[in-house]
Design a protein around this motif. Structure first.
Motif, PDB file in Angstrom:
ATOM      1  N   UNK A 378     -11.601  31.795 -17.067  1.00  0.00           N
ATOM      2  CA  UNK A 378     -10.968  30.809 -17.954  1.00  0.00           C
ATOM      3  C   UNK A 378     -11.872  29.599 -18.104  1.00  0.00           C
ATOM      4  N   UNK A 379     -11.884  29.041 -19.301  1.00  0.00           N
ATOM      5  CA  UNK A 379     -12.730  27.874 -19.548  1.00  0.00           C
ATOM      6  C   UNK A 379     -12.165  26.673 -18.787  1.00  0.00           C
ATOM      7  N   UNK A 383      -8.676  22.398 -23.840  1.00  0.00           N
ATOM      8  CA  UNK A 383      -7.220  22.646 -23.810  1.00  0.00           C
ATOM      9  C   UNK A 383      -6.980  24.146 -23.622  1.00  0.00           C
ATOM     10  N   UNK A 384      -6.992  24.638 -22.389  1.00  0.00           N
ATOM     11  CA  UNK A 384      -6.617  26.028 -22.166  1.00  0.00           C
ATOM     12  C   UNK A 384      -5.118  26.215 -22.434  1.00  0.00           C
ATOM     13  N   UNK A 385      -4.775  27.409 -22.827  1.00  0.00           N
ATOM     14  CA  UNK A 385      -3.388  27.677 -23.199  1.00  0.00           C
ATOM     15  C   UNK A 385      -2.740  28.549 -22.123  1.00  0.00           C
ATOM     16  N   UNK A 386      -1.689  28.043 -21.522  1.00  0.00           N
ATOM     17  CA  UNK A 386      -1.059  28.758 -20.405  1.00  0.00           C
ATOM     18  C   UNK A 386       0.157  29.523 -20.912  1.00  0.00           C
ATOM     19  N   UNK A 387       0.131  30.858 -20.784  1.00  0.00           N
ATOM     20  CA  UNK A 387       1.239  31.714 -21.216  1.00  0.00           C
ATOM     21  C   UNK A 387       1.010  33.099 -20.614  1.00  0.00           C
ATOM     22  N   UNK A 388       1.953  33.853 -20.206  1.00  0.00           N
ATOM     23  CA  UNK A 388       3.392  33.603 -20.193  1.00  0.00           C
ATOM     24  C   UNK A 388       3.884  33.048 -18.862  1.00  0.00           C
ATOM     25  N   UNK A 389       2.942  32.550 -18.047  1.00  0.00           N
ATOM     26  CA  UNK A 389       3.386  32.017 -16.768  1.00  0.00           C
ATOM     27  C   UNK A 389       2.542  30.850 -16.333  1.00  0.00           C
ATOM     28  N   UNK A 390       3.221  29.789 -15.951  1.00  0.00           N
ATOM     29  CA  UNK A 390       2.528  28.622 -15.415  1.00  0.00           C
ATOM     30  C   UNK A 390       2.455  28.755 -13.895  1.00  0.00           C
ATOM     31  N   UNK A 391       1.243  28.568 -13.340  1.00  0.00           N
ATOM     32  CA  UNK A 391       1.074  28.620 -11.879  1.00  0.00           C
ATOM     33  C   UNK A 391       0.847  30.035 -11.386  1.00  0.00           C
ATOM     34  N   UNK A 393       1.276  33.788 -10.279  1.00  0.00           N
ATOM     35  CA  UNK A 393       2.121  34.756 -10.996  1.00  0.00           C
ATOM     36  C   UNK A 393       2.064  36.102 -10.278  1.00  0.00           C
ATOM     37  N   UNK A 394       3.217  36.626  -9.977  1.00  0.00           N
ATOM     38  CA  UNK A 394       3.233  37.890  -9.221  1.00  0.00           C
ATOM     39  C   UNK A 394       2.710  39.078 -10.040  1.00  0.00           C
ATOM     40  N   UNK A 395       2.758  38.980 -11.370  1.00  0.00           N
ATOM     41  CA  UNK A 395       2.338  40.129 -12.193  1.00  0.00           C
ATOM     42  C   UNK A 395       0.896  40.044 -12.683  1.00  0.00           C
ATOM     43  N   UNK A 396       0.277  38.910 -12.511  1.00  0.00           N
ATOM     44  CA  UNK A 396      -1.070  38.762 -13.070  1.00  0.00           C
ATOM     45  C   UNK A 396      -1.724  37.483 -12.597  1.00  0.00           C
ATOM     46  N   UNK A 397      -2.793  37.062 -13.295  1.00  0.00           N
ATOM     47  CA  UNK A 397      -3.541  35.892 -12.825  1.00  0.00           C
ATOM     48  C   UNK A 397      -2.756  34.592 -12.974  1.00  0.00           C
ATOM     49  N   UNK A 398      -3.108  33.614 -12.154  1.00  0.00           N
ATOM     50  CA  UNK A 398      -2.536  32.261 -12.256  1.00  0.00           C
ATOM     51  C   UNK A 398      -2.617  31.792 -13.706  1.00  0.00           C
ATOM     52  N   UNK A 399      -1.580  31.176 -14.184  1.00  0.00           N
ATOM     53  CA  UNK A 399      -1.495  30.614 -15.543  1.00  0.00           C
ATOM     54  C   UNK A 399      -1.506  31.685 -16.640  1.00  0.00           C
ATOM     55  N   UNK A 400      -1.280  32.948 -16.252  1.00  0.00           N
ATOM     56  CA  UNK A 400      -1.090  33.994 -17.266  1.00  0.00           C
ATOM     57  C   UNK A 400      -2.370  34.483 -17.911  1.00  0.00           C
TER      58      UNK A 400
END
Ligand SMILES: O=P(O)(O)OC[C@H]1O[C@@H](O)[C@H](O)[C@@H](O)[C@@H]1O
Length: 604
Positions: A378-379, A383-391, A393-400
């Protein structure tokens, strides 16, 4: 080298000097030597320039700027034949010092010591005291010195010779000691004899410099700091005239402008760079000059070379060494919105990350100089865009995944009737996103650049047949000149959870927050309705938002910044993240529904 250059006769007469020069720049060095020394003769070798001149020019010779090291030619043995028999070749080597004029060499060495002081200090200081050199050779004996501590240093050109450089150092050096009785001192020497073993010659020389002349001016170094001698030669090629405005648009630690102002004094120099670190180091190098007799005429600025704040034809000379070893954004992966010559925004397709917003020639967003911009991470900044999870995440990388996905442009930059410029990007689900988060969605991101504002608007649409929930955030990194003088408002009375303190539901009592430590807080219902004012003595930015009820305030501060591989160690002093988001609760979207949310940042 012509035969006339072969003999060192008497130090009252002509001598042959050779200088080592950055390869490829020998011609500019000859130019300088001819201009400043007016030698009797001058000749170029690879990475070397030989010239014949009077001993009386020794002081001027030491002031040359295009060269690295200087040597006196004691003797060049021409048409030298190395015996094929190694033992015999060694005997010949031992005989070489026999007939050389060592007493005169010592006289020359003593004469030269007077000027060594000039070379080991890099600039004139107010009291005339030599500035110690970087390798610690700061006090040479004075001209009457008889305490000779010498070493012999050899180099071989090619491999055809039957003797090696260590042979020459040992046997020539040993024979020299037998003749002269000088003390050998390999590390703390004050006299160095150099022997060059050519294919058909042997050159014996006396080093006139104990360290390279290129070590000057710079006190704050970067990984790729240019040698001062190279900078000088580059400047010389530009044929600078009095009164010229000289710009180095990618100045690194400022070597080129600093070198320029030393020689072409009636000019004005601008040193600019995109990197915080480079700008700080350049400024520190210029400040170090200002402490001395001459006040520098170098102005250091931060800018993006793609958007230089110059009117056409306002620059006389542009000289730079191109950066290497760093990843440069390719145009194919980013789009630029141009409002005017000094007002633009850049959006990288990786993460739809706005990486730059220049307003009135000034960058408003922080982008770490260590950030990857090649799609591998991630850059870090903009302004990085955080979706679908902030912080986490049990299903994938931090911040989605939105910030680490390649987005498509669906509307190229377009100028609207009011002058604003917009572009639209999209991201939709694919196998990769469904493996982490098995939902169908469409993200539509519109970036609008106005004369004094930037708006980023995100639409999240549920294109599937079942509802889903998510969190979303615009992770805006603001650039600030100095975090200590920055205040952020819009939080008074809001409840927040504090990830650093591990507390929740704390009520904010401060009207204007000064970030002076690691802060990582999620404020609920913040910046409403008046927005957040991010103010520094130079700039005031107003951030307003729609449908993004929360605001995260973040600065990693010293230790966390240092722990991040893609964050400049001191970058935390120049940034603050004020991140509008929908994060303290998960937003639920039914099939077919859309959430539209946005932030607007205005320069007041
Ligand atoms: O290092 P990342 O994943 O970009 O996250 C940076 C920061 O982003 C902030 O939004 C979070 O509140 C912090 O906890 C986090 O450290």
């Amino acid at each position: 080298m012509p035969p006339t250059f072969c003999d060192f006769s008497t130090f009252k007469g002509l001598v042959t000097i050779y200088a080592t020069v950055p390869t490829g720049l020998e011609f500019t060095a000859v130019d300088e030597i001819k201009q400043k020394i007016q030698p009797e003769a001058c000749e170029i070798g690879q990475g070397k320039v030989y010239f014949q001149t009077a001993v009386s020019r020794l002081c001027d010779i030491h002031q040359l700027r295009s060269v690295d090291r200087l040597f006196l030619v004691i003797k060049k043995f021409l048409d030298y034949k190395y015996d094929d028999d190694h033992d015999k070749a060694i005997v010949d080597l031992k005989a070489l010092p026999n007939d050389l004029p060592w007493d005169e060499v010592v006289k020359f060495w003593q004469e030269n010591l007077k000027h060594c002081k000039v070379l080991i200090k890099t600039r004139k200081n107010t009291s005339g005291v030599p500035v110690p050199s970087s390798n610690g050779i700061s006090s040479l004996p004075d001209a009457s010195c008889t305490d000779i501590r010498y070493r012999a240093t050899a180099s071989r050109v090619g491999k055809q010779q039957s003797v090696t450089s260590p042979d020459a150092e040992l046997y020539f050096g040993g024979a020299l000691q037998d003749i002269t009785q000088w003390k050998v001192d390999l590390s703390n020497y004050n006299l160095e004899i150099v022997i060059t073993l050519g294919v058909d010659f042997v050159l014996v020389g006396l080093a006139l410099t104990l360290e390279s002349l290129h070590r000057r001016n710079i006190t704050h170094f970067g990984y790729t700091t240019l040698r001062a001698s190279i900078a000088y030669n580059m400047l010389r090629m530009c044929k600078i005239l009095p009164g010229d405005v000289v710009v180095d648009p990618m100045c690194g630690t400022g070597v080129i402008p600093i070198e320029g102002q030393d020689e072409w004094i009636n000019c004005f120099y601008f040193a600019g760079d995109k990197s915080d670190d480079a700008v700080k180091k350049s400024a520190a190098n210029v400040a170090a000059l200002n402490g001395e007799t001459v006040r520098s005429c170098v102005e250091v600025l931060q800018w993006n070379v793609k958007k230089l704040p110059w009117r056409s034809a306002s620059i006389d000379v542009c000289v730079t060494d191109l950066p290497f070893g760093c990843c440069i954004n390719t145009m194919a992966n980013s789009i630029t919105l141009d409002w005017s010559e000094n007002c633009s925004a850049t959006i990288h397709l990786y993460g739809a990350t706005v990486t730059s917003w220049i307003n009135n020639g000034k960058e408003q967003l922080f982008l770490s100089s260590k950030s990857k911009i090649d799609g591998s991470k991630a850059i870090r900044g903009g302004i990085p865009l955080v979706f679908p999870n902030f912080g986490p995440w049990e299903h994938g990388p931090q911040h989605g995944f939105a910030r680490i996905s390649w987005w498509k442009i669906i509307e190229q930059p377009t100028k609207m009737s009011n002058g604003d410029v917009t572009t639209v990007l999209q991201l939709t689900d694919d196998d990769k996103t469904r493996n982490m988060w098995n939902h169908q969605f469409l993200l539509t991101y519109k970036v609008t650049l106005g004369e004094n504002n930037l708006t980023t608007k995100l639409e999240v649409t549920n294109t599937g047949s079942e509802q889903f929930d998510f969190t979303v955030l615009l992770h805006t990194y603001f650039r600030v000149s100095d975090i200590n003088s920055c205040k952020v408002s819009g939080f008074l009375g809001c409840n927040y959870s504090d990830k650093v303190e591990g507390t929740d539901n704390v009520s904010e009592t401060t009207k204007e927050i000064v970030v002076d430590r690691n802060i990582d807080r999620v404020y609920r219902l913040a910046g409403q309705p008046d927005g957040h004012l991010i103010s520094t003595p130079e700039t005031k930015l107003m951030l307003t938002k729609i449908n993004l009820p929360d605001t995260v305030l973040w600065n990693p501060w010293t230790e966390k910044a240092a722990a991040m591989s893609d964050f400049d160690d001191l970058g935390y002093l120049n940034m603050v993240c004020v991140e509008p988001g929908y994060v303290s609760q998960r937003k639920i979207l039914c099939a077919g529904e859309t959430l539209t949310c946005s932030q607007n940042i205005t320069v007041l």
